[in-house]
Design an enzyme around this catalytic site. Structure first.
Site, PDB file in Angstrom:
ATOM      1  N   LYS A 121     -35.631 -57.886  -9.686  1.00 30.95           N
ATOM      2  CA  LYS A 121     -36.353 -57.448 -10.891  1.00 30.95           C
ATOM      3  C   LYS A 121     -37.561 -56.645 -10.436  1.00 30.95           C
ATOM      4  CE  LYS A 121     -35.992 -58.069 -15.396  1.00 30.95           C
ATOM      5  NZ  LYS A 121     -34.755 -58.271 -16.151  1.00 30.95           N
TER       6      LYS A 121
HETATM    7  P1  NAD Z   1     -37.481 -53.592 -25.628  1.00 31.90           P
HETATM    8  O1  NAD Z   1     -38.704 -53.083 -24.979  1.00 31.90           O
HETATM    9  O2  NAD Z   1     -36.431 -52.648 -26.040  1.00 31.90           O
HETATM   10  O3  NAD Z   1     -37.864 -54.482 -26.903  1.00 31.90           O
HETATM   11  C1  NAD Z   1     -38.746 -55.546 -26.854  1.00 31.90           C
HETATM   12  C2  NAD Z   1     -39.042 -55.953 -28.283  1.00 31.90           C
HETATM   13  O4  NAD Z   1     -39.831 -57.135 -28.275  1.00 31.90           O
HETATM   14  C3  NAD Z   1     -39.829 -54.914 -29.079  1.00 31.90           C
HETATM   15  O5  NAD Z   1     -39.352 -54.853 -30.399  1.00 31.90           O
HETATM   16  C4  NAD Z   1     -41.256 -55.457 -29.061  1.00 31.90           C
HETATM   17  O6  NAD Z   1     -42.017 -55.019 -30.155  1.00 31.90           O
HETATM   18  C5  NAD Z   1     -40.975 -56.934 -29.128  1.00 31.90           C
HETATM   19  N1  NAD Z   1     -42.063 -57.753 -28.633  1.00 31.90           N
HETATM   20  C6  NAD Z   1     -42.893 -57.536 -27.586  1.00 31.90           C
HETATM   21  N2  NAD Z   1     -43.781 -58.531 -27.484  1.00 31.90           N
HETATM   22  C7  NAD Z   1     -43.484 -59.400 -28.477  1.00 31.90           C
HETATM   23  C8  NAD Z   1     -44.033 -60.626 -28.898  1.00 31.90           C
HETATM   24  N3  NAD Z   1     -45.071 -61.164 -28.276  1.00 31.90           N
HETATM   25  N4  NAD Z   1     -43.471 -61.258 -29.967  1.00 31.90           N
HETATM   26  C9  NAD Z   1     -42.414 -60.708 -30.600  1.00 31.90           C
HETATM   27  N5  NAD Z   1     -41.867 -59.556 -30.253  1.00 31.90           N
HETATM   28  C10 NAD Z   1     -42.393 -58.907 -29.204  1.00 31.90           C
HETATM   29  O7  NAD Z   1     -36.920 -54.697 -24.606  1.00 31.90           O
HETATM   30  P2  NAD Z   1     -35.441 -55.245 -24.477  1.00 31.90           P
HETATM   31  O8  NAD Z   1     -34.750 -54.472 -23.432  1.00 31.90           O
HETATM   32  O9  NAD Z   1     -34.845 -55.376 -25.822  1.00 31.90           O
HETATM   33  O10 NAD Z   1     -35.712 -56.689 -23.855  1.00 31.90           O
HETATM   34  C11 NAD Z   1     -35.972 -57.826 -24.656  1.00 31.90           C
HETATM   35  C12 NAD Z   1     -35.641 -59.079 -23.862  1.00 31.90           C
HETATM   36  O11 NAD Z   1     -34.278 -59.028 -23.435  1.00 31.90           O
HETATM   37  C13 NAD Z   1     -36.445 -59.269 -22.579  1.00 31.90           C
HETATM   38  O12 NAD Z   1     -36.628 -60.637 -22.333  1.00 31.90           O
HETATM   39  C14 NAD Z   1     -35.520 -58.703 -21.511  1.00 31.90           C
HETATM   40  O13 NAD Z   1     -35.801 -59.207 -20.217  1.00 31.90           O
HETATM   41  C15 NAD Z   1     -34.190 -59.182 -22.028  1.00 31.90           C
HETATM   42  N6  NAD Z   1     -33.043 -58.459 -21.519  1.00 31.90           N
HETATM   43  C16 NAD Z   1     -32.910 -57.118 -21.694  1.00 31.90           C
HETATM   44  C17 NAD Z   1     -31.793 -56.480 -21.201  1.00 31.90           C
HETATM   45  C18 NAD Z   1     -31.538 -55.012 -21.427  1.00 31.90           C
HETATM   46  O14 NAD Z   1     -30.445 -54.550 -21.102  1.00 31.90           O
HETATM   47  N7  NAD Z   1     -32.462 -54.254 -21.991  1.00 31.90           N
HETATM   48  C19 NAD Z   1     -30.807 -57.208 -20.512  1.00 31.90           C
HETATM   49  C20 NAD Z   1     -30.957 -58.586 -20.379  1.00 31.90           C
HETATM   50  C21 NAD Z   1     -32.079 -59.202 -20.890  1.00 31.90           C
END
Ligand code: NAD
Length: 431
Positions: A121
């Site tokens: 990561k």
């Molecule tokens: P992103 O940046 O696209 O979206 C994150 C979202 O969370 C946004 O809508 C933001 O406004 C919101 N957010 C931020 N802080 C917040 C808070 N304190 N309370 C509520 N909402 C909040 O990110 P993403 O890629 O969708 O990732 C989200 C989660 O999924 C993370 O934990 C990430 O590690 C995990 N994840 C992502 C992927 C991927 O392919 N993008 C894969 C596996 C896991």
């Protein structure tokens, strides 16, 4: 989850992780699982530590001419099963500890879905919302040059995570390629399709969350149509999970972002909310809904709760108030160990992160394979492969839970850590 399957809950003996970091939670999960699978103590010791943690300073010129130095890091946890793989996060709260926990979870996740990768990561402590596109590009390119010696298609392949996207991946690919003297699309995944990205990658994590939620719904003997879903975090993962669930007949009753949430008992159209967020920067001003906080969203009366924002959202303080029947973890590490125990006692069916959100790394793997072979697969093929992989992995974890009479997280960790342990044992500890 049925009582029969969730008979024994390994976390009953978990040490408290209240007020501790994501890394404390990850290490506690490793400790409990190691005991349960009789992991060789030497291998357990190895797995507590990341193979490599690189911390770099990233000086960039801001648009106003000032130079600001950002902290960045890349943690490669374990590579026994293949090249390191894991996202890059841009967020003000990024720390080496958090990134180390996320790298460890990547190691287990790749093993749970049985794809030939190790776990890594990366992160940069910055606030992308306050930076211009040009500043983000300079930050990304400088961060990439700092990683040049440790990344590469057979070494370590980054991908998007919180507040990074396909454009950021394009800058990483271009910077890496400029140094190599030729295009190397396979050095990063989650790229724009025009640059070798895979069909279906952008939505893959959300699609995987949906597939796992759907399988859990079936196991509880419920019908998918009309199932009420609340989604915390309306970013890449949350939005895609919500829209695919909506298209399949579920009712999306609440969504949120970092500014707060909206609730509408009769159901929201996620496409309209998405358009609204694109125009106005947040879901909170969407008309015709009740405004709620992120904390309130988690405690709503609903069938499926999808935490898709950040770590430690469901903790000891609020786990007792969760009313959902199923929690499908889109985010990494949204539930603490105490909360896990409380949810178990309430008979909530939790689909753990290392299974539920593995669709992203799965299609990243497909993207890498396509790039290495200079191929481009149609969307239907990618989605078919993803569907098969997620259902098989869900069943593997469910059957392990049944056999071990444990909860789904313990079962997933047993599968993932067990496979990594076997790989290390077979390789031997060199020299
Ligand atoms: P992103 O940046 O696209 O979206 C994150 C979202 O969370 C946004 O809508 C933001 O406004 C919101 N957010 C931020 N802080 C917040 C808070 N304190 N309370 C509520 N909402 C909040 O990110 P993403 O890629 O969708 O990732 C989200 C989660 O999924 C993370 O934990 C990430 O590690 C995990 N994840 C992502 C992927 C991927 O392919 N993008 C894969 C596996 C896991």
């Amino acid at each position: 989850m049925t009582k029969r399957v969730q008979k024994k809950f390994s976390y009953l003996n978990a040490k408290s992780t209240v007020g501790k970091s994501a890394l404390d939670v990850a290490l506690e999960q490793l400790r409990i699982t190691a005991k349960k699978i009789n992991l060789d103590p030497d291998i357990h010791e190895m797995l507590k530590h990341a193979k490599r943690s690189l911390v770099v300073s990233i000086p960039i010129k801001l648009d106003n001419g000032e130079v600001k130095v950002f902290m960045g890091c890349r943690v490669q946890h374990n590579g026994a099963r293949g090249p390191f793989k894991g996202g890059i996060r841009y967020h003000p709260d990024v720390t080496l500890d958090e990134v180390t926990a996320l790298a460890m979870w990547m190691t287990w996740k790749c093993a749970v879905v049985n794809i030939p990768y190790g776990g890594a990561k990366g992160g940069v402590s910055c606030n992308p919302k306050e930076m211009s596109r040009a500043e983000l590009e300079r930050l990304t390119r400088r961060y990439t040059t700092a990683l040049l010696d440790v990344m590469g298609p057979l070494q370590d392949v980054p991908a998007p995570d919180v507040y990074t996207d396909a454009q950021v991946m394009a800058w990483i690919m271009d910077t890496y390629s400029q140094f190599k003297g030729h295009k190397v699309p396979e050095c990063v995944t989650g790229k724009p399709i025009i640059l070798g990205g895979s069909e279906g990658r952008a939505e893959a994590t959300g699609r995987g969350v949906f597939i796992c939620g759907r399988e859990a719904i079936k196991r509880l003997g419920m019908k998918i149509k009309g199932v009420e879903v609340a989604v915390q975090g309306f970013g890449n993962v949350g939005w895609n999970a919500a829209r695919i669930a909506y298209d399949t007949g579920c009712k999306i009753i609440a969504v949120s972002d970092s500014r707060g949430g909206i609730h509408c008992k009769k159901g929201l159209n996620p496409y309209k909310v998405y358009e609204h967020k694109k125009k106005n920067g947040s879901v909170v001003t969407y008309k015709g809904c009740e405004n709620i906080t992120n904390e309130e969203l988690l405690e709503l009366e609903c069938d499926v709760l999808v935490p898709a924002a950040l770590e430690n959202q469901i903790a000891k303080a609020n786990a007792g108030n969760i009313k959902a029947k199923i929690v499908a973890e889109g985010a990494n590490g949204p539930t603490t160990t105490e909360a896990d125990r409380i949810l178990y006692e309430k008979e909530v069916f939790s689909v753990p992160d290392i299974l539920a959100n593995a669709g992203g790394v799965t299609v990243s793997y497909y993207e890498w394979v396509q790039n290495l072979n200079r191929e481009h697969w149609p969307l239907e093929e990618v989605n078919r492969k993803l569907e098969n992989k997620m259902v098989k992995s869900f069943n593997d974890v469910y059957e392990t839970a049944k056999k071990e009479q444990s909860d789904m997280r313990t079962a997933a960790l047993m599968l993932g850590i067990g496979r990594v342990g076997k790989a290390i044992k077979t390789l031997g500890i060199w020299p």
